[in-house]
Design a protein around this motif. Structure first.
Motif, PDB file in Angstrom:
ATOM      1  N   ALA A  21       0.828  -1.207   0.000  1.00  0.00           N
ATOM      2  CA  ALA A  21       0.000   0.000   0.000  1.00  0.00           C
ATOM      3  C   ALA A  21       0.858   1.249   0.000  1.00  0.00           C
ATOM      4  CB  ALA A  21      -0.902   0.000   1.239  1.00  0.00           C
ATOM      5  N   VAL A  22       0.627   2.155  -0.946  1.00  0.00           N
ATOM      6  CA  VAL A  22       1.394   3.399  -1.002  1.00  0.00           C
ATOM      7  C   VAL A  22       0.962   4.320   0.130  1.00  0.00           C
ATOM      8  CG1 VAL A  22       1.659   3.198  -3.505  1.00  0.00           C
ATOM      9  CG2 VAL A  22      -0.199   4.607  -2.566  1.00  0.00           C
ATOM     10  N   LEU A 254      -2.648  -1.315  -3.051  1.00  0.00           N
ATOM     11  CA  LEU A 254      -3.419  -0.089  -2.845  1.00  0.00           C
ATOM     12  C   LEU A 254      -2.552   1.028  -3.422  1.00  0.00           C
ATOM     13  CD1 LEU A 254      -4.717  -0.550   0.839  1.00  0.00           C
ATOM     14  CD2 LEU A 254      -6.052  -0.712  -1.280  1.00  0.00           C
ATOM     15  N   SER A 255      -2.863   1.455  -4.622  1.00  0.00           N
ATOM     16  CA  SER A 255      -1.989   2.390  -5.347  1.00  0.00           C
ATOM     17  C   SER A 255      -2.539   3.810  -5.429  1.00  0.00           C
ATOM     18  CB  SER A 255      -1.748   1.865  -6.769  1.00  0.00           C
ATOM     19  OG  SER A 255      -2.977   1.719  -7.463  1.00  0.00           O
ATOM     20  N   THR A 256      -3.730   4.042  -4.849  1.00  0.00           N
ATOM     21  CA  THR A 256      -4.324   5.382  -4.872  1.00  0.00           C
ATOM     22  C   THR A 256      -4.152   6.046  -3.514  1.00  0.00           C
ATOM     23  OG1 THR A 256      -5.981   4.738  -6.504  1.00  0.00           O
ATOM     24  CG2 THR A 256      -6.427   6.719  -5.210  1.00  0.00           C
ATOM     25  N   VAL A 264       2.362  15.549  -6.385  1.00  0.00           N
ATOM     26  CA  VAL A 264       3.171  15.011  -5.290  1.00  0.00           C
ATOM     27  C   VAL A 264       3.388  13.511  -5.515  1.00  0.00           C
ATOM     28  CG1 VAL A 264       3.300  14.588  -2.794  1.00  0.00           C
ATOM     29  CG2 VAL A 264       2.435  16.783  -3.648  1.00  0.00           C
ATOM     30  N   ALA A 265       2.343  12.831  -6.020  1.00  0.00           N
ATOM     31  CA  ALA A 265       2.471  11.400  -6.335  1.00  0.00           C
ATOM     32  C   ALA A 265       3.561  11.185  -7.391  1.00  0.00           C
ATOM     33  CB  ALA A 265       1.131  10.854  -6.829  1.00  0.00           C
ATOM     34  N   LEU A 266       3.591  12.053  -8.403  1.00  0.00           N
ATOM     35  CA  LEU A 266       4.603  11.941  -9.462  1.00  0.00           C
ATOM     36  C   LEU A 266       6.011  12.157  -8.910  1.00  0.00           C
ATOM     37  CD1 LEU A 266       2.848  13.856 -12.388  1.00  0.00           C
ATOM     38  CD2 LEU A 266       3.365  11.414 -12.305  1.00  0.00           C
ATOM     39  N   THR A 285       2.857   2.223  -9.756  1.00  0.00           N
ATOM     40  CA  THR A 285       2.147   3.474 -10.031  1.00  0.00           C
ATOM     41  C   THR A 285       1.533   3.995  -8.748  1.00  0.00           C
ATOM     42  OG1 THR A 285       1.597   2.715 -12.262  1.00  0.00           O
ATOM     43  CG2 THR A 285       0.312   4.543 -11.371  1.00  0.00           C
ATOM     44  N   ILE A 286       1.628   5.306  -8.572  1.00  0.00           N
ATOM     45  CA  ILE A 286       0.929   5.956  -7.461  1.00  0.00           C
ATOM     46  C   ILE A 286      -0.012   6.987  -8.068  1.00  0.00           C
ATOM     47  CG2 ILE A 286       1.123   7.309  -5.345  1.00  0.00           C
ATOM     48  CD1 ILE A 286       3.994   6.353  -5.086  1.00  0.00           C
ATOM     49  N   THR A 287      -1.258   6.896  -7.719  1.00  0.00           N
ATOM     50  CA  THR A 287      -2.254   7.865  -8.181  1.00  0.00           C
ATOM     51  C   THR A 287      -2.630   8.768  -7.016  1.00  0.00           C
ATOM     52  OG1 THR A 287      -3.148   6.268  -9.761  1.00  0.00           O
ATOM     53  CG2 THR A 287      -4.538   8.165  -9.201  1.00  0.00           C
TER      54      THR A 287
END
Length: 593
Positions: A21-22, A254-256, A264-266, A285-287
């Motif tokens: 999880a991000v 959990l990427s969102t 900020v995710a980028l 990937t982080i959204t």
């Protein structure tokens, strides 16, 4: 509450699973929903990372009327099984180096403070063994934990003696001859091969689990769920292991993140891509779906105690009007080393005022040179940082620390703090509206330099250094201020991320920054005279052109660096009132006044 497809898949899953999880992805919420949908009669154990997380989880389960979940930390669980059963007494603050030397009656061999250096390594060896999954201390090689050549040489010379005395100290604790440590009863819990009578065990913050606790977890018959963030592992120095990589379970993600916006995710993803310099580039990937709100909480986050204290000193000396500041973990935790030596002890050693030194270890040193020799042979970073602060500020330290403490408020008043200060380790799990990052983290340039040098590199350590910056970046909910040296190459401009560039000497002279404090914005500023619109447009020809992202970034940069209001107006060819209005629009006065 509307759940994402990823969350729904986790809740509907069966069997053992692991969840990567991000930051800010609602993992605790997901785990609670998972527990909520299990059979009503199911016995569920939720293992929290620390006491504060435990109390929060207990409250959330209670508020939802879920009464079949037992919430524990690894240590609270072990405490109940071991300490009560054997009647042990726990040494709450752990053992100091001089206490170990005295209890084991360690003798020097002619080398300066050899007994203290040996005692320091015994303390670390105990922690290394206690957090491992090994049955005997002889199964470990303590040298694997040491990187400094001088320390490695010392330990190699005295290895058999250090190991023997480590076993003796463990034996004394086991027999109840001396108080036991928190690490010890957790280890004894693991060695007892306990059976936990639960149908489900939910293990939170798995990326920072000790091998000892992980061994207990894996051996249980219950359905197991382990959740964490591979890239938030920052406790390797405490011998934590990334259990998500060791768990052979079905993987969910959990990427969102609901904490921060997409830019900020980028940035977080770009920072983690630096791992390509030391191994494989992570594919993920982080959204970011966080929504920006009004800035209420503001924090300065540093990699080290030294970096944080220097920033706090700068803050309280430059901003005289600031009344309330707060340090995560309390200010005292930044002026004392783990073993009890204080910044004042090091200062008194530096000044030769031995009668004022309270710590026995420091008092045993002839001078600062001897202390630095000890630091090298023990790899003690906290004492090393204290020495650096003493060298930098000397006799100004008492006054500086007093100024900081006078403005420091207690835990119950934290929400009133005008600025919160924290190292990245102490703000784990926290979030703030605006975050300013101190320039003491590893940079991509440093990583590239290490790679070019072709020397042996500690991949695990560098991986953790990158993780530390990732954790710091992902504490921000709204706005992030980050030094230019820490920004990935060619990272695009962003409305939520402000890159801070140091002023050149020429710029300082030109704007008067070196001699002038930052402008204070007062109500009504810029309205002293009344001009007609036509007159204003004639004098300031570009005053009414739209502000672009580039101009906003430039204004933020100059304001952050203390440029005076008249110089800002002149630079942007706008009125003072227009500058003040834009500063308020960007809420820069909230952040830096």
């Amino acid at each position: 509450m509307k759940l994402t497809p990823e969350q729904q898949n986790i809740i509907k899953s069966s069997g053992n699973i692991k969840i990567n999880a991000v930051a800010g992805s609602g993992k605790t919420t997901t785990v609670i929903e998972y527990a909520k949908t299990r059979p009503k009669g199911a016995r569920i154990l939720y293992l929290a990372f620390n006491k504060s997380v435990k109390l929060e989880a207990q409250k959330r389960f209670a508020d939802l009327g879920i009464d079949n979940v037992k919430v524990e930390t690894a240590h609270s669980l072990a405490y109940k099984h071991i300490v009560f059963k054997h009647g042990y007494k726990v040494k709450l603050q752990g053992y100091k180096t001089n206490e170990i030397a005295e209890l084991l009656n360690l003798q020097g061999n002619g080398e300066k403070h050899a007994e203290y250096i040996v005692a320091n390594h015994i303390n670390k060896f105990i922690a290394y063994f206690s957090n491992s999954n090994k049955l005997k201390i002889q199964e470990l090689n303590y040298l694997d934990t040491i990187s400094d050549e001088k320390a490695k040489q010392f330990v190699t010379t005295f290895y058999s003696y250090i190991e023997k005395q480590t076993r003796l100290f463990l034996s004394k604790m086991d027999k109840g001859e001396i108080e036991i440590t928190h690490d010890f009863y957790l280890k004894k819990f693991q060695l007892s091969n306990p059976t936990l009578h639960y149908d489900y065990i939910l293990f939170d913050e798995g990326q920072d689990a000790s091998s000892a606790m992980l061994d207990v977890f894996f051996k249980q018959k219950a359905t197991k769920v382990i959740v964490g963030d591979t890239h938030q592992q920052i406790y390797g120095w405490r011998y934590a292991v990334n259990s998500l990589e060791k768990a052979n379970f079905d993987t969910h993600y959990l990427s969102t993140s609901f904490r921060f916006p997409q830019d900020v995710a980028l940035l977080a993803m770009e920072v983690l891509k630096w791992k390509k310099h030391i191994g494989e580039e992570p594919k993920f990937t982080i959204t970011g779906k966080g929504t920006a709100g009004k800035v209420k909480s503001k924090a300065v986050i540093a990699r080290t105690n030294l970096g944080l204290l220097l920033k706090a000193i700068e803050y309280v000396t430059e901003k005289k009007k600031v009344k309330n500041i707060y340090f995560e973990g309390n200010i005292n935790s930044y002026t004392y080393a783990d073993e009890g030596a204080s910044l004042y002890d090091v200062l008194n050693l530096y000044n030769g005022k031995r009668h004022l030194i309270r710590d026995k270890l420091i008092n045993g040193m002839k001078d600062l040179d001897e202390l630095e020799d000890y630091i090298e042979k023990t790899e003690d970073p906290q004492l090393g940082m204290m020495v650096e602060i003493v060298k930098e500020y000397g006799d100004e330290i008492p006054g500086i620390i007093k100024a900081i403490k006078d403005k420091h408020i207690g835990n119950d008043e934290k929400e009133n703090a005008e600025m919160i200060f924290s190292t990245v380790h102490r703000c784990k799990g926290m979030e703030y509206d605006a975050v300013q990052i101190v320039d003491d983290f590893i940079s991509e340039e440093k990583l590239e330099r290490k790679k070019k040098e072709g020397l042996d590199i500690d991949v695990a350590k560098l991986n953790e250094e990158i993780n530390l910056l990732y954790v710091a970046v992902t504490r921000a909910k709204n706005t992030l201020y980050i030094p230019e040296t820490l920004v990935p190459k060619e990272f695009p401009r962003s409305s939520h991320i402000h890159v801070i560039k140091p002023l050149t000497e020429e710029e300082k002279k030109k704007t008067g920054t070196a001699a002038q404090p930052k402008v204070a914005i007062k109500k009504g500023a810029g309205n002293a005279k009344a001009y007609s619109i036509d007159k204003m447009r004639e004098v300031h020809k570009v005053a009414y052109k739209p502000w672009t992202e580039e101009l906003d970034e430039e204004l933020t940069q100059m304001y952050f660096n203390g440029t005076r209001l008249p110089d800002l107006a002149k630079h942007f060819s706008r009125t003072k009132g227009a500058i003040v209005a834009r500063i308020r629009k960007l809420e820069l006065d909230n952040l830096y006044e």
